[in-house]
Write an enzyme that holds these catalytic residues in place. Sequence first.
Site, PDB file in Angstrom:
ATOM      1  N   LYS A  51      44.410  60.591 -17.955  1.00 26.90           N
ATOM      2  CA  LYS A  51      45.132  60.528 -16.677  1.00 26.90           C
ATOM      3  C   LYS A  51      46.067  59.324 -16.624  1.00 26.90           C
ATOM      4  O   LYS A  51      47.229  59.436 -16.264  1.00 26.90           O
ATOM      5  CB  LYS A  51      44.143  60.463 -15.497  1.00 26.90           C
ATOM      6  CG  LYS A  51      43.190  61.626 -15.424  1.00 26.90           C
ATOM      7  CD  LYS A  51      42.257  61.533 -14.222  1.00 26.90           C
ATOM      8  CE  LYS A  51      41.277  60.375 -14.239  1.00 26.90           C
ATOM      9  NZ  LYS A  51      40.309  60.415 -15.354  1.00 26.90           N
ATOM     10  N   ARG A 102      38.202  62.284  -5.548  1.00 25.07           N
ATOM     11  CA  ARG A 102      37.110  62.501  -6.496  1.00 25.07           C
ATOM     12  C   ARG A 102      35.912  63.174  -5.837  1.00 25.07           C
ATOM     13  O   ARG A 102      34.910  63.425  -6.508  1.00 25.07           O
ATOM     14  CB  ARG A 102      36.651  61.144  -7.044  1.00 25.07           C
ATOM     15  CG  ARG A 102      37.214  60.784  -8.412  1.00 25.07           C
ATOM     16  CD  ARG A 102      36.673  59.402  -8.774  1.00 25.07           C
ATOM     17  NE  ARG A 102      36.616  59.169 -10.182  1.00 25.07           N
ATOM     18  CZ  ARG A 102      37.561  58.510 -10.867  1.00 25.07           C
ATOM     19  NH1 ARG A 102      38.642  58.078 -10.258  1.00 25.07           N
ATOM     20  NH2 ARG A 102      37.402  58.295 -12.142  1.00 25.07           N
ATOM     21  N   ARG A 136      38.906  52.962 -26.198  1.00 23.02           N
ATOM     22  CA  ARG A 136      39.925  52.523 -25.224  1.00 23.02           C
ATOM     23  C   ARG A 136      39.953  51.002 -25.100  1.00 23.02           C
ATOM     24  O   ARG A 136      38.933  50.335 -25.018  1.00 23.02           O
ATOM     25  CB  ARG A 136      39.630  53.134 -23.847  1.00 23.02           C
ATOM     26  CG  ARG A 136      40.486  52.527 -22.744  1.00 23.02           C
ATOM     27  CD  ARG A 136      40.617  53.420 -21.543  1.00 23.02           C
ATOM     28  NE  ARG A 136      39.385  53.684 -20.836  1.00 23.02           N
ATOM     29  CZ  ARG A 136      39.289  54.529 -19.817  1.00 23.02           C
ATOM     30  NH1 ARG A 136      40.355  55.199 -19.394  1.00 23.02           N
ATOM     31  NH2 ARG A 136      38.130  54.723 -19.232  1.00 23.02           N
ATOM     32  N   ARG A 140      37.131  47.820 -20.963  1.00 23.30           N
ATOM     33  CA  ARG A 140      36.690  47.878 -19.566  1.00 23.30           C
ATOM     34  C   ARG A 140      35.179  47.722 -19.492  1.00 23.30           C
ATOM     35  O   ARG A 140      34.459  48.321 -20.289  1.00 23.30           O
ATOM     36  CB  ARG A 140      37.097  49.225 -18.956  1.00 23.30           C
ATOM     37  CG  ARG A 140      38.416  49.140 -18.211  1.00 23.30           C
ATOM     38  CD  ARG A 140      38.923  50.489 -17.790  1.00 23.30           C
ATOM     39  NE  ARG A 140      37.946  51.330 -17.099  1.00 23.30           N
ATOM     40  CZ  ARG A 140      38.253  52.503 -16.553  1.00 23.30           C
ATOM     41  NH1 ARG A 140      39.494  52.954 -16.609  1.00 23.30           N
ATOM     42  NH2 ARG A 140      37.334  53.221 -15.944  1.00 23.30           N
ATOM     43  N   ARG A 180      29.161  58.067 -15.028  1.00 20.59           N
ATOM     44  CA  ARG A 180      30.486  58.553 -14.625  1.00 20.59           C
ATOM     45  C   ARG A 180      30.625  60.043 -14.890  1.00 20.59           C
ATOM     46  O   ARG A 180      31.222  60.763 -14.093  1.00 20.59           O
ATOM     47  CB  ARG A 180      31.582  57.770 -15.363  1.00 20.59           C
ATOM     48  CG  ARG A 180      31.759  56.359 -14.793  1.00 20.59           C
ATOM     49  CD  ARG A 180      32.344  55.402 -15.795  1.00 20.59           C
ATOM     50  NE  ARG A 180      33.708  55.713 -16.159  1.00 20.59           N
ATOM     51  CZ  ARG A 180      34.303  55.271 -17.262  1.00 20.59           C
ATOM     52  NH1 ARG A 180      33.645  54.502 -18.108  1.00 20.59           N
ATOM     53  NH2 ARG A 180      35.550  55.566 -17.519  1.00 20.59           N
TER      54      ARG A 180
HETATM   55  P1  ADP Z   1      38.362  56.819 -15.312  1.00 25.45           P
HETATM   56  O1  ADP Z   1      39.327  56.227 -16.278  1.00 25.45           O
HETATM   57  O2  ADP Z   1      36.960  56.815 -15.785  1.00 25.45           O
HETATM   58  O3  ADP Z   1      38.742  58.159 -14.798  1.00 25.45           O
HETATM   59  P2  ADP Z   1      39.201  55.154 -13.006  1.00 25.45           P
HETATM   60  O4  ADP Z   1      39.942  54.024 -13.553  1.00 25.45           O
HETATM   61  O5  ADP Z   1      39.964  56.228 -12.309  1.00 25.45           O
HETATM   62  O6  ADP Z   1      38.246  55.799 -14.111  1.00 25.45           O
HETATM   63  O7  ADP Z   1      38.076  54.638 -12.011  1.00 25.45           O
HETATM   64  C1  ADP Z   1      37.149  53.649 -12.400  1.00 25.45           C
HETATM   65  C2  ADP Z   1      36.027  53.557 -11.390  1.00 25.45           C
HETATM   66  O8  ADP Z   1      36.561  53.207 -10.096  1.00 25.45           O
HETATM   67  C3  ADP Z   1      35.262  54.847 -11.143  1.00 25.45           C
HETATM   68  O9  ADP Z   1      34.228  55.053 -12.093  1.00 25.45           O
HETATM   69  C4  ADP Z   1      34.700  54.602  -9.724  1.00 25.45           C
HETATM   70  O10 ADP Z   1      33.604  53.691  -9.764  1.00 25.45           O
HETATM   71  C5  ADP Z   1      35.861  53.878  -9.052  1.00 25.45           C
HETATM   72  N1  ADP Z   1      36.775  54.830  -8.407  1.00 25.45           N
HETATM   73  C6  ADP Z   1      38.070  55.078  -8.752  1.00 25.45           C
HETATM   74  N2  ADP Z   1      38.596  56.031  -7.961  1.00 25.45           N
HETATM   75  C7  ADP Z   1      37.621  56.398  -7.097  1.00 25.45           C
HETATM   76  C8  ADP Z   1      37.533  57.357  -6.043  1.00 25.45           C
HETATM   77  N3  ADP Z   1      38.561  58.150  -5.726  1.00 25.45           N
HETATM   78  N4  ADP Z   1      36.364  57.449  -5.364  1.00 25.45           N
HETATM   79  C9  ADP Z   1      35.319  56.670  -5.652  1.00 25.45           C
HETATM   80  N5  ADP Z   1      35.315  55.764  -6.651  1.00 25.45           N
HETATM   81  C10 ADP Z   1      36.455  55.621  -7.364  1.00 25.45           C
HETATM   82  P1  ADP Z   2      41.755  58.241 -18.023  1.00 26.50           P
HETATM   83  O1  ADP Z   2      42.762  57.501 -17.193  1.00 26.50           O
HETATM   84  O2  ADP Z   2      41.715  59.706 -17.729  1.00 26.50           O
HETATM   85  O3  ADP Z   2      40.395  57.621 -17.973  1.00 26.50           O
HETATM   86  P2  ADP Z   2      43.223  57.160 -20.351  1.00 26.50           P
HETATM   87  O4  ADP Z   2      44.617  57.584 -20.117  1.00 26.50           O
HETATM   88  O5  ADP Z   2      42.871  55.735 -20.144  1.00 26.50           O
HETATM   89  O6  ADP Z   2      42.211  58.133 -19.544  1.00 26.50           O
HETATM   90  O7  ADP Z   2      42.850  57.601 -21.856  1.00 26.50           O
HETATM   91  C1  ADP Z   2      41.559  57.321 -22.409  1.00 26.50           C
HETATM   92  C2  ADP Z   2      41.732  56.847 -23.848  1.00 26.50           C
HETATM   93  O8  ADP Z   2      42.174  57.935 -24.669  1.00 26.50           O
HETATM   94  C3  ADP Z   2      42.765  55.735 -24.039  1.00 26.50           C
HETATM   95  O9  ADP Z   2      42.301  54.883 -25.047  1.00 26.50           O
HETATM   96  C4  ADP Z   2      44.026  56.476 -24.468  1.00 26.50           C
HETATM   97  O10 ADP Z   2      44.856  55.677 -25.288  1.00 26.50           O
HETATM   98  C5  ADP Z   2      43.450  57.658 -25.259  1.00 26.50           C
HETATM   99  N1  ADP Z   2      44.237  58.914 -25.103  1.00 26.50           N
HETATM  100  C6  ADP Z   2      44.844  59.375 -23.984  1.00 26.50           C
HETATM  101  N2  ADP Z   2      45.421  60.579 -24.190  1.00 26.50           N
HETATM  102  C7  ADP Z   2      45.161  60.904 -25.484  1.00 26.50           C
HETATM  103  C8  ADP Z   2      45.499  62.042 -26.313  1.00 26.50           C
HETATM  104  N3  ADP Z   2      46.199  63.082 -25.835  1.00 26.50           N
HETATM  105  N4  ADP Z   2      45.082  62.028 -27.602  1.00 26.50           N
HETATM  106  C9  ADP Z   2      44.361  60.992 -28.084  1.00 26.50           C
HETATM  107  N5  ADP Z   2      44.019  59.898 -27.373  1.00 26.50           N
HETATM  108  C10 ADP Z   2      44.405  59.838 -26.078  1.00 26.50           C
END
Ligand code: ADP
Ligand code: ADP
Length: 216
Positions: free
Chosen positions: A14, A89, A128, A161, A172
Amino acid sequence: MHNMIIMGPPGAGKGTQSERIVSHYHVPHISTGDMFREAIAKQTELGKLAESYIKSGALVPDEVTIGLVKERLSQDDCKNGYLLDGFPRTIAQAEALKKLTKEIKREVDCVINLNCDYGALTERISGRRVCPKCGASYHLVTKKPKVENVCDSCGSTLVQRPDDTVEALKTRLDAYENKTKPLIDFYKKEGLLKEVDGLQSIEDVFLDICNALEGK
Ligand code: ADP
Ligand code: ADP
Ligand code: ZN
């Protein structure tokens, strides 16, 4: 109008795709995860409240998260579109968002759902590395920075992270299964959902997203 949501399980890509989408469509990137991490780094009241939930992998309570997004979406820079990443979420968040965006006449018009299997998610999350300053995300294997462990955009040293541990990831993924997944049906019923295969290369995922947004 580009009033968009990108959703998908933790690690689906994302954040990576959001960077591309916002620079292509010139809309603000609203990531609740980034907002919480910023608040934690500054140790604001919000940050102190959110920290323990995030560290364990649990969701931050709905009323806190909804309040944060309400304030952000009402700002002037969202009038020509926005990209929500990591929000909503839960069904309660989605209902609140629907009501709020109707009130401010900024209703969501497209929801991208990034599909990704659990094996890939685990690999992506364990490799990551993120920039603590600008939020950019990298990967030890699939998206290396130009200089090892240094952010391409701002030069900061990359970190892992605190919630990218095996333990927190389990929590998660459970939260995703139980609370977030039902949103797929919610947005299907609203007629807004576009499915994208997140297992492809970063470039190919982005192409599919652009096609979905342009209704191709
Ligand atoms: P990920 O990369 O795992 O999708 P995010 O960076 O979007 O994670 O979110 C990290 C953490 O922040 C989540 O695991 C949760 O604890 C909190 N968080 C983020 N967005 C939300 C939301 N919309 N509702 C509740 N908690 C959230
Ligand atoms: P999210 O925000 O959904 O938690 P991220 O964008 O941070 O996910 O991506 C999670 C990890 O996977 C990061 O280390 C990123 O560089 C890697 N990644 C993202 N998209 C791809 C892809 N299409 N193929 C391989 N690795 C990816
Ligand atoms: Zn950076």
